[in-house]
Design a protein around this motif. Structure first.
Motif, PDB file in Angstrom:
ATOM      1  N   LYS A 200     -18.172  31.546  -3.275  1.00  0.00           N
ATOM      2  CA  LYS A 200     -17.536  30.334  -2.775  1.00  0.00           C
ATOM      3  C   LYS A 200     -18.188  29.110  -3.421  1.00  0.00           C
ATOM      4  N   LEU A 201     -17.387  28.080  -3.656  1.00  0.00           N
ATOM      5  CA  LEU A 201     -17.890  26.850  -4.259  1.00  0.00           C
ATOM      6  C   LEU A 201     -18.875  26.177  -3.310  1.00  0.00           C
ATOM      7  N   ASP A 202     -19.986  25.672  -3.847  1.00  0.00           N
ATOM      8  CA  ASP A 202     -21.028  25.120  -2.978  1.00  0.00           C
ATOM      9  C   ASP A 202     -21.784  23.939  -3.575  1.00  0.00           C
TER      10      ASP A 202
ATOM     11  N   ILE B 127       0.857  -1.185   0.000  1.00  0.00           N
ATOM     12  CA  ILE B 127       0.000   0.000   0.000  1.00  0.00           C
ATOM     13  C   ILE B 127       0.892   1.235   0.000  1.00  0.00           C
ATOM     14  N   LEU B 128       0.695   2.089  -1.007  1.00  0.00           N
ATOM     15  CA  LEU B 128       1.531   3.276  -1.155  1.00  0.00           C
ATOM     16  C   LEU B 128       0.671   4.533  -1.144  1.00  0.00           C
ATOM     17  N   PRO B 129       0.957   5.479  -0.251  1.00  0.00           N
ATOM     18  CA  PRO B 129       0.252   6.760  -0.326  1.00  0.00           C
ATOM     19  C   PRO B 129       0.703   7.530  -1.552  1.00  0.00           C
ATOM     20  N   ILE B 130      -0.216   8.179  -2.227  1.00  0.00           N
ATOM     21  CA  ILE B 130       0.123   8.981  -3.404  1.00  0.00           C
ATOM     22  C   ILE B 130      -0.555  10.342  -3.288  1.00  0.00           C
ATOM     23  N   LYS B 131      -0.026  11.313  -4.018  1.00  0.00           N
ATOM     24  CA  LYS B 131      -0.597  12.649  -4.000  1.00  0.00           C
ATOM     25  C   LYS B 131      -1.733  12.750  -5.010  1.00  0.00           C
ATOM     26  N   GLY B 132      -2.682  13.626  -4.701  1.00  0.00           N
ATOM     27  CA  GLY B 132      -3.737  13.872  -5.659  1.00  0.00           C
ATOM     28  C   GLY B 132      -5.125  13.682  -5.094  1.00  0.00           C
ATOM     29  N   TYR B 133      -6.098  13.746  -5.978  1.00  0.00           N
ATOM     30  CA  TYR B 133      -7.510  13.661  -5.612  1.00  0.00           C
ATOM     31  C   TYR B 133      -8.156  12.469  -6.321  1.00  0.00           C
ATOM     32  N   ILE B 134      -9.419  12.247  -6.027  1.00  0.00           N
ATOM     33  CA  ILE B 134     -10.099  11.072  -6.562  1.00  0.00           C
ATOM     34  C   ILE B 134     -10.207  11.093  -8.080  1.00  0.00           C
ATOM     35  N   ASP B 135      -9.978  12.255  -8.707  1.00  0.00           N
ATOM     36  CA  ASP B 135     -10.040  12.301 -10.168  1.00  0.00           C
ATOM     37  C   ASP B 135      -8.891  11.534 -10.823  1.00  0.00           C
ATOM     38  N   GLN B 136      -7.891  11.121 -10.022  1.00  0.00           N
ATOM     39  CA  GLN B 136      -6.799  10.301 -10.549  1.00  0.00           C
ATOM     40  C   GLN B 136      -7.218   8.850 -10.755  1.00  0.00           C
ATOM     41  N   ILE B 137      -8.331   8.462 -10.165  1.00  0.00           N
ATOM     42  CA  ILE B 137      -8.771   7.063 -10.233  1.00  0.00           C
ATOM     43  C   ILE B 137      -9.478   6.828 -11.562  1.00  0.00           C
ATOM     44  N   ASP B 138      -9.122   5.746 -12.235  1.00  0.00           N
ATOM     45  CA  ASP B 138      -9.639   5.457 -13.565  1.00  0.00           C
ATOM     46  C   ASP B 138     -11.173   5.440 -13.582  1.00  0.00           C
ATOM     47  N   GLY B 139     -11.735   6.256 -14.460  1.00  0.00           N
ATOM     48  CA  GLY B 139     -13.178   6.253 -14.665  1.00  0.00           C
ATOM     49  C   GLY B 139     -13.959   7.220 -13.809  1.00  0.00           C
ATOM     50  N   PHE B 140     -13.296   7.925 -12.878  1.00  0.00           N
ATOM     51  CA  PHE B 140     -14.002   8.861 -12.010  1.00  0.00           C
ATOM     52  C   PHE B 140     -13.747  10.302 -12.449  1.00  0.00           C
ATOM     53  N   TYR B 141     -14.799  11.088 -12.408  1.00  0.00           N
ATOM     54  CA  TYR B 141     -14.755  12.501 -12.788  1.00  0.00           C
ATOM     55  C   TYR B 141     -15.441  13.306 -11.684  1.00  0.00           C
ATOM     56  N   CYS B 142     -15.006  14.530 -11.484  1.00  0.00           N
ATOM     57  CA  CYS B 142     -15.591  15.332 -10.417  1.00  0.00           C
ATOM     58  C   CYS B 142     -15.251  16.807 -10.623  1.00  0.00           C
ATOM     59  N   ASP B 143     -16.028  17.649  -9.965  1.00  0.00           N
ATOM     60  CA  ASP B 143     -15.768  19.084 -10.023  1.00  0.00           C
ATOM     61  C   ASP B 143     -16.641  19.759  -8.973  1.00  0.00           C
ATOM     62  N   GLY B 144     -16.396  21.037  -8.763  1.00  0.00           N
ATOM     63  CA  GLY B 144     -17.205  21.843  -7.868  1.00  0.00           C
ATOM     64  C   GLY B 144     -17.373  23.234  -8.436  1.00  0.00           C
ATOM     65  N   ILE B 145     -18.543  23.830  -8.229  1.00  0.00           N
ATOM     66  CA  ILE B 145     -18.835  25.150  -8.785  1.00  0.00           C
ATOM     67  C   ILE B 145     -19.513  26.014  -7.723  1.00  0.00           C
ATOM     68  N   HIS B 146     -19.714  27.267  -8.060  1.00  0.00           N
ATOM     69  CA  HIS B 146     -20.525  28.168  -7.244  1.00  0.00           C
ATOM     70  C   HIS B 146     -21.918  28.248  -7.873  1.00  0.00           C
ATOM     71  N   ALA B 147     -22.935  27.802  -7.103  1.00  0.00           N
ATOM     72  CA  ALA B 147     -24.315  27.801  -7.598  1.00  0.00           C
ATOM     73  C   ALA B 147     -25.183  28.848  -6.913  1.00  0.00           C
ATOM     74  N   GLY B 148     -24.577  29.639  -6.029  1.00  0.00           N
ATOM     75  CA  GLY B 148     -25.329  30.694  -5.357  1.00  0.00           C
ATOM     76  C   GLY B 148     -25.874  30.327  -3.995  1.00  0.00           C
ATOM     77  N   LEU B 149     -25.521  29.162  -3.488  1.00  0.00           N
ATOM     78  CA  LEU B 149     -25.963  28.783  -2.145  1.00  0.00           C
ATOM     79  C   LEU B 149     -25.147  29.509  -1.085  1.00  0.00           C
ATOM     80  N   LYS B 150     -23.847  29.677  -1.336  1.00  0.00           N
ATOM     81  CA  LYS B 150     -22.961  30.431  -0.452  1.00  0.00           C
ATOM     82  C   LYS B 150     -22.754  31.826  -1.029  1.00  0.00           C
ATOM     83  N   SER B 151     -22.361  32.729  -0.160  1.00  0.00           N
ATOM     84  CA  SER B 151     -22.054  34.092  -0.607  1.00  0.00           C
ATOM     85  C   SER B 151     -20.604  34.174  -1.078  1.00  0.00           C
ATOM     86  N   ASN B 152     -20.244  35.307  -1.616  1.00  0.00           N
ATOM     87  CA  ASN B 152     -18.859  35.613  -1.988  1.00  0.00           C
ATOM     88  C   ASN B 152     -18.267  34.658  -3.016  1.00  0.00           C
TER      89      ASN B 152
END
Length: 396
Positions: free
Chosen positions: A31-33, A4-29
């Motif tokens: 901020k991504l929500d 088992i080896l720790p690696i840097k990065g996020y879940i988007d490095q895993i084959d077949g997974f996609y992800c993102d975050g946006i600002h939809a107006g739930l938070k002020s300023n």
């Protein structure tokens, strides 16, 4: 055998997974929500939820699916918990999903997850408008990790690669939020664990339940349990690799990493303490005492003040009603013994050494009950002015 080896990065490095975050107006300023996790192949999904009797609408919506269903899409919003919203809260989720269309990328048994203020209707219009702007081929785990934050001081993620003896390998990673309302039996937390291992549903649930006891169920910030708490594993099997023992162990590491990040955040926390109770009559009694220590406000404030007040430790153990005897009890701060089987070891020099331990960011408080072989470690943090400041105006 496996590695088992720790690696840097996020879940988007895993084959077949996609992800993102946006600002939809739930938070002020700006901020991504609002964020998503999408898999190019329907995933086997397993989850455990809060033990709060008032489970939020997203949890009830999830439980309407048949056991061992598959999904390829998780939608996550912050700022609004969609909790205590009755049947309307579930209807709003169904309405929301009925309005999402990503063309050739069809949603399979979509899942909703929410975190934020309890008791407000879900702002469907803002969420639908935001979700319609998603690019399901995006790979931006950092944005996702920030979109799900509430009072978190920082984003929380981890990644591992597992290499198996037959030469195959798989990846596993997590993104999570959690800082306050953290109590044993999960917490005010969302944790999404993604893997390209080919994990059977039964193995996911077995490993989740087993590992939760020493990770998410062993931490406390403030002794409160929320309505939305979720730990979810998504397995798309793209690697065609799997080993039950390796998966259970790496899942434990992932869950422990996320749990420690949450308790260290702790809405203003500066200290993380491991409350290690040993030689209790049973493991269950050790767990009772350890969790009592991690939950005690008096203990937490002593940690904040860097005060090695062993009287608060002993008093909390006694109040937990486990079997104990002060003539067998030993209390130590790391390796500094302050109470030894009825003998007070707290002279000026010892107090100074114990005080130096409490000045550290992380340390152990070891309580030897001296009556058996039971043991359990719970994890807690200090409680200071910042916690009150954050929670006094949480709805703003």
């Amino acid at each position: 055998m496996f590695t088992i080896l720790p690696i840097k990065g996020y879940i988007d490095q895993i084959d077949g997974f996609y992800c993102d975050g946006i600002h939809a107006g739930l938070k002020s300023n700006s901020k991504l929500d609002l964020g998503f996790i999408y898999s190019d192949k329907p995933c086997t999904v397993g989850a455990i939820f809060t033990e709060n009797r008032f489970q939020a609408a997203p949890l009830k919506h999830f439980l309407q699916y048949e056991e061992n269903f598959k999904t390829n899409f998780v939608l996550i919003n912050s700022k609004n918990a969609n909790a205590l919203t009755g049947r309307k809260g579930i209807e709003n989720i169904n309405t929301l999903f009925s309005q999402l269309d990503f063309g050739s990328l069809k949603l399979v048994n979509p899942i909703m997850s929410s975190t934020g203020v309890i008791g407000n209707p879900l702002p469907i219009e803002k969420i639908v408008a935001g979700a319609k702007s998603f690019d399901l081929t995006s790979k931006n785990g950092e944005n996702l990790s920030r979109a799900i934050m509430t009072t978190d001081a920082y984003a929380k993620s981890c990644m591992y690669e597992v290499k198996l003896e037959d030469g195959t390998s798989f990846k596993i990673g997590a993104v999570a939020k959690g800082a306050g309302m953290i109590n044993p039996n999960l917490a005010t937390m969302l944790c999404f664990i993604c893997t390209d291992a080919a994990v059977p549903y039964a193995d996911i649930m077995e490993a989740l339940k087993t590992n939760s006891e020493t990770t998410f169920n062993a931490i406390s910030v403030d002794g409160d349990t929320s309505t939305n708490d979720t730990v979810m594993v998504l397995s798309n099997g793209n690697s065609n690799a799997y080993n039950k023992e390796a998966f259970a162990e790496v899942l434990r590491l992932v869950m422990f990493d996320m749990a420690m990040l949450m308790v260290a955040d702790g809405e203003g926390a500066k200290k993380v303490a491991a409350f290690e109770v040993i030689n209790a009559v049973s493991n269950e009694q050790a767990m009772i005492a350890a969790k009592a220590l991690s939950n005690s406000l008096l203990v937490k404030t002593a940690l904040f003040g860097e005060d090695p007040n062993f009287g608060r430790i002993a008093s909390t153990i006694g109040a937990s009603r486990i079997d104990c005897d002060d003539e067998k009890l030993v209390i130590s701060y790391n390796d500094v013994v302050v109470f030894n089987k009825g003998e007070i070891c707290f002279d000026a020099a010892t107090e100074a050494r114990a005080g130096d331990v409490l000045k550290k960011d992380k340390y152990k408080i070891i309580c030897d009950i001296g009556l058996g072989e039971g043991r359990f470690t719970a994890y807690g943090c200090d409680l200071g002015y910042k916690y009150v400041e954050i929670n006094a105006d949480y709805r703003s």
